[in-house]
Design a protein around this motif. Structure first.
Motif, short mmCIF file in Angstrom:
data_model
loop_
_atom_site.label_atom_id
_atom_site.label_comp_id
_atom_site.label_asym_id
_atom_site.label_seq_id
_atom_site.Cartn_x
_atom_site.Cartn_y
_atom_site.Cartn_z
N LEU A 75 114.16 36.12 -16.07
CA LEU A 75 113.91 37.76 -16.13
C LEU A 75 115.88 37.89 -17.20
O LEU A 75 115.86 38.29 -17.78
N ARG A 76 116.67 37.21 -16.61
CA ARG A 76 117.86 37.24 -16.94
C ARG A 76 118.26 37.00 -18.15
O ARG A 76 118.51 37.39 -19.13
N ASP A 77 117.48 35.30 -19.01
CA ASP A 77 117.43 35.50 -20.07
C ASP A 77 116.65 36.34 -20.76
O ASP A 77 117.10 36.12 -22.34
N ARG A 78 115.50 36.96 -20.19
CA ARG A 78 114.79 37.72 -21.04
C ARG A 78 115.81 39.34 -20.99
O ARG A 78 115.58 39.92 -22.43
N VAL A 79 116.40 39.64 -20.13
CA VAL A 79 117.04 40.94 -20.53
C VAL A 79 118.48 40.71 -20.94
O VAL A 79 119.15 41.97 -21.32
N GLY A 80 118.94 39.90 -20.71
CA GLY A 80 120.19 39.47 -21.31
C GLY A 80 121.05 40.24 -19.86
O GLY A 80 120.76 40.70 -18.91
N GLY A 81 122.38 39.85 -19.84
CA GLY A 81 123.31 40.63 -18.73
C GLY A 81 123.25 38.95 -17.86
O GLY A 81 123.24 38.63 -17.72
N THR A 82 124.56 38.94 -16.83
CA THR A 82 125.13 38.18 -16.35
C THR A 82 124.48 38.12 -14.92
O THR A 82 123.84 39.06 -14.57
N THR A 83 124.37 37.07 -14.62
CA THR A 83 123.85 36.88 -12.95
C THR A 83 124.04 37.64 -11.79
O THR A 83 123.51 38.83 -11.28
N PRO A 84 125.73 38.19 -11.80
CA PRO A 84 125.51 39.30 -10.70
C PRO A 84 125.35 40.68 -11.18
O PRO A 84 125.07 40.99 -10.43
N THR A 85 125.23 41.12 -11.97
CA THR A 85 124.32 42.51 -13.22
C THR A 85 123.02 42.69 -12.57
O THR A 85 122.47 43.23 -12.26
N ILE A 86 122.28 41.06 -12.38
CA ILE A 86 121.08 41.07 -12.93
C ILE A 86 121.28 41.24 -11.30
O ILE A 86 119.78 41.95 -10.95
N ALA A 87 121.65 40.80 -10.45
CA ALA A 87 121.23 40.54 -8.90
C ALA A 87 121.35 42.22 -8.10
O ALA A 87 121.17 42.24 -7.75
N ARG A 88 122.32 42.82 -9.13
CA ARG A 88 123.21 44.42 -8.37
C ARG A 88 121.48 45.02 -9.43
O ARG A 88 121.34 46.45 -7.96
#
Length: 166
Positions: A75-88
């Motif tokens: 999901l992070r690879d598809r949407v972009g963004g950092t791990t902390p941002t995606i987790a939030r």
């Protein structure tokens, strides 16, 4: 290359099919695809504006809808963004009751993301809002064009998933 060099009318048919792979046509296709994606995304966000979701949250929900069970790193690879941002974002969507994050089968460390009934209802509402426009687009384009466009878009997705991470 100037965007103004793209005519509004389609190019004349060429005898050699390989000649459509010109830089001008590749750039024109890419820019057109991006513009179309933006229009659809704006319609999608407007239709669920009452939910108060950010563009990234909407993107996360649509990716999970497209591939139920997707894991967080994909999901992070598809949407972009950092791990902390995606987790939030995922924590916020889960708190709102829009997603579930059960453990993935075979690997308890991974999470298989899914929309809840409420999350699916939100996406269904958003899709219903743009269905009329898409029906018109599909009818005007015809089945072979629609099938070809879907295959093209699926290929774009799969090519980017297969590329090694840098």
């Amino acid at each position: 290359m100037s965007v103004n060099s793209f005519p509004n009318k389609p190019r004349a048919e060429r005898l050699d099919g390989r000649l459509f792979l010109t830089e001008e046509n590749l750039d024109r296709g890419t820019l057109t695809l991006l513009a179309a994606a933006r229009k659809i995304e704006v319609q999608l966000r407007r239709s669920i504006s009452d939910a108060g979701l950010s563009a990234t949250e909407v993107a996360v929900l649509t990716e999970i809808c497209l591939e139920p069970g997707i894991d967080v790193s994909s999901l992070r690879d598809r949407v972009g963004g950092t791990t902390p941002t995606i987790a939030r974002i995922l924590a916020g969507l889960e708190k709102q009751g829009l997603i579930d994050r059960p453990k993935a089968e075979g690997d308890a460390r991974r999470r298989a993301l899914r929309l809840t009934r409420q999350g699916m209802g939100l996406i269904d509402h958003a899709l219903a809002a743009i269905r009329k426009d898409m029906t018109q687009v599909y009818r005007q384009s015809g089945e072979p064009s629609v099938t070809g466009a879907i295959e093209l878009l699926q290929t774009i997705i799969s090519i980017h998933e297969e590329q090694p991470k840098s």
